[in-house]
Design a protein around this motif. Structure first.
Motif, short mmCIF file in Angstrom:
data_model
loop_
_atom_site.label_atom_id
_atom_site.label_comp_id
_atom_site.label_asym_id
_atom_site.label_seq_id
_atom_site.Cartn_x
_atom_site.Cartn_y
_atom_site.Cartn_z
N ARG A 62 76.07 86.01 -45.94
CA ARG A 62 76.62 86.70 -44.78
C ARG A 62 76.88 85.76 -43.59
N GLY A 63 76.33 84.55 -43.66
CA GLY A 63 76.66 83.54 -42.67
C GLY A 63 75.89 83.61 -41.37
N VAL A 64 74.90 84.53 -41.27
CA VAL A 64 74.10 84.69 -40.05
C VAL A 64 72.66 84.98 -40.44
N ASP A 65 71.73 84.29 -39.80
CA ASP A 65 70.31 84.55 -40.06
C ASP A 65 69.91 85.91 -39.49
N PRO A 103 80.59 90.33 -35.97
CA PRO A 103 79.91 89.09 -35.59
C PRO A 103 79.44 88.27 -36.78
N LEU A 104 79.64 88.76 -38.00
CA LEU A 104 79.20 88.01 -39.16
C LEU A 104 80.32 87.09 -39.66
N ALA A 105 79.98 86.23 -40.63
CA ALA A 105 80.95 85.30 -41.21
C ALA A 105 80.80 85.31 -42.72
N CYS A 106 80.92 86.49 -43.32
CA CYS A 106 80.68 86.66 -44.75
C CYS A 106 81.70 85.87 -45.57
N HIS A 107 81.20 85.24 -46.63
CA HIS A 107 82.03 84.35 -47.43
C HIS A 107 83.18 85.07 -48.12
N SER A 112 78.50 96.72 -40.62
CA SER A 112 77.96 95.41 -40.96
C SER A 112 76.48 95.37 -40.58
N GLY A 113 75.75 94.46 -41.21
CA GLY A 113 74.32 94.32 -40.91
C GLY A 113 74.13 93.48 -39.66
N THR A 114 74.12 94.12 -38.51
CA THR A 114 74.00 93.42 -37.24
C THR A 114 72.93 94.11 -36.38
N VAL A 130 74.20 94.72 -49.57
CA VAL A 130 73.06 93.88 -49.93
C VAL A 130 73.54 92.93 -51.02
N ASP A 131 73.69 91.66 -50.66
CA ASP A 131 74.21 90.66 -51.59
C ASP A 131 73.18 89.64 -52.00
N GLY A 132 71.92 89.93 -51.70
CA GLY A 132 70.82 89.08 -52.14
C GLY A 132 69.54 89.87 -52.05
N SER A 133 68.60 89.56 -52.92
CA SER A 133 67.35 90.32 -52.98
C SER A 133 66.34 89.88 -51.93
N ASP A 134 66.65 88.83 -51.20
CA ASP A 134 65.76 88.38 -50.13
C ASP A 134 66.61 87.81 -49.00
N ALA A 135 65.93 87.49 -47.90
CA ALA A 135 66.66 87.04 -46.71
C ALA A 135 67.42 85.74 -46.95
N ALA A 136 66.82 84.81 -47.67
CA ALA A 136 67.48 83.52 -47.88
C ALA A 136 68.81 83.70 -48.59
N ARG A 137 68.80 84.49 -49.65
CA ARG A 137 70.03 84.68 -50.43
C ARG A 137 71.06 85.50 -49.65
N HIS A 138 70.62 86.61 -49.10
CA HIS A 138 71.58 87.51 -48.42
C HIS A 138 72.16 86.86 -47.17
N ASP A 139 71.31 86.28 -46.34
CA ASP A 139 71.78 85.71 -45.08
C ASP A 139 72.72 84.52 -45.32
N ALA A 140 72.47 83.76 -46.38
CA ALA A 140 73.36 82.63 -46.69
C ALA A 140 74.76 83.13 -47.00
#
Length: 297
Positions: A138-141, A28-32, A101-103, A126-136
């Motif tokens: 991964r394409g899903v909040d 369900p994710l849309a990772c870049h 996946s992180g779902t 884990v591709d970011g140290s916080d939600a803003a970076r990681h979720d951006a």
């Protein structure tokens, strides 16, 4: 000087030490960076249960010790037969790890079921140290928090946890803070994945040779406080050998601006100390001579 802590139990010329099966494209994710170009629904050409069992049997026939068999995707939790496959592989003597996946499927109950079916380890991205970076990325909040919650639950359930971070321009300057997160939450290994430019990953800008070099040397430095390895970066072994020689000679390599920024963020200053934690490289686990203080927060 580095010292060997663990070596493979068999020659990789005889059989692989790890087999990774991308069991489904459904996610369900849309990772870049997704090399599978994952989609919401399962592909009809995926192996069915019978074919999956036949695959596992072939891997088990390599003999003992059996390769680590990693079930990934897409998102393997999109397969209704996931636990049955884990149980079957375990009955064949395979050591099973799951890379979901992180779902919202990463509930404590689902993780407990995976463990009870026989899985020994879980790997999370884990591709970011916080939600803003990681979720951006991964394409899903919400992905970051789902991943953190699953990480903690998996450790409480006794599963070994590996954290994977894709090395892209998105994550490079965040690596020191991601390392701090890994150290704070605890993990068996932190793996730096060099981008595989296929699928959606083909649309991302490639790192420069200097950025790759700086990233690998930073991962080496982090090996003093967290266990580190790489994926799709076999030249990390060359970095380890070079750094071992530098240690013997009391010298430091000439690195680029990214390494300097990460080092300044991670430790001020970086100082030498006896080995504390292992670092993985090309199947061997070695201890390093550096101590790195990672940022808090």
């Amino acid at each position: 000087m580095s010292r060997a802590i663990r070596t493979p139990r068999h020659s990789v010329a005889e059989r692989p030490f790890i087999v990774i099966w991308e069991t489904t494209r459904a996610c369900p994710l849309a990772c870049h960076h997704c090399r599978a170009s994952a989609q919401p629904d399962r592909d009809p050409r995926e192996l069915d249960a019978a074919d999956a069992r036949a695959l596992m049997l072939q891997i088990a026939e390599f003999g003992r010790p059996a390769p680590l068999f990693v079930i990934t995707g897409g998102d393997p939790f999109q397969r209704e037969d996931l636990n049955e496959l884990i149980s079957y592989g375990t009955s064949l003597g395979l050591r099973i790890a799951v890379s979901p996946s992180g779902t919202p499927t990463l509930t404590r109950a689902n993780l407990a079921a995976v463990r009870d079916a026989g899985a020994v380890a879980l790997s999370l991205s884990v591709d970011g140290s916080d939600a803003a970076r990681h979720d951006a990325f991964r394409g899903v909040d919400g992905v970051f928090q789902w991943t953190i919650d699953a990480w903690r639950a998996a450790r409480e359930l006794g599963l070994k946890v590996q954290i994977n971070t894709t090395l892209t321009r998105h994550s490079l300057d965040d690596l020191a803070d991601i390392a701090a997160l890994v150290r704070r939450e605890g993990a068996m290994l932190w793996s730096g994945f060099l981008l595989v430019p296929t699928g959606r990953g083909a649309d991302l800008d490639a790192l420069t040779p200097q950025e790759v070099e700086d990233s690998l040397h930073f991962l080496y430095d982090c090996g003093s406080v967290i266990a580190t390895k790489t994926t799709e970066a076999h030249h990390f072994r060359r970095v380890v050998l070079q750094r071992t020689l530098h240690d013997q000679c009391g010298t430091r390599p000439a690195l680029g601006p990214l390494h300097r920024r990460l080092t300044a963020r991670a430790a001020a200053p970086l100082r030498r100390a006896p080995p504390r934690r292992p670092q993985a490289a090309h199947g061997r686990v070695v201890g390093t001579r550096l101590r790195l203080r990672l940022p808090h927060g």
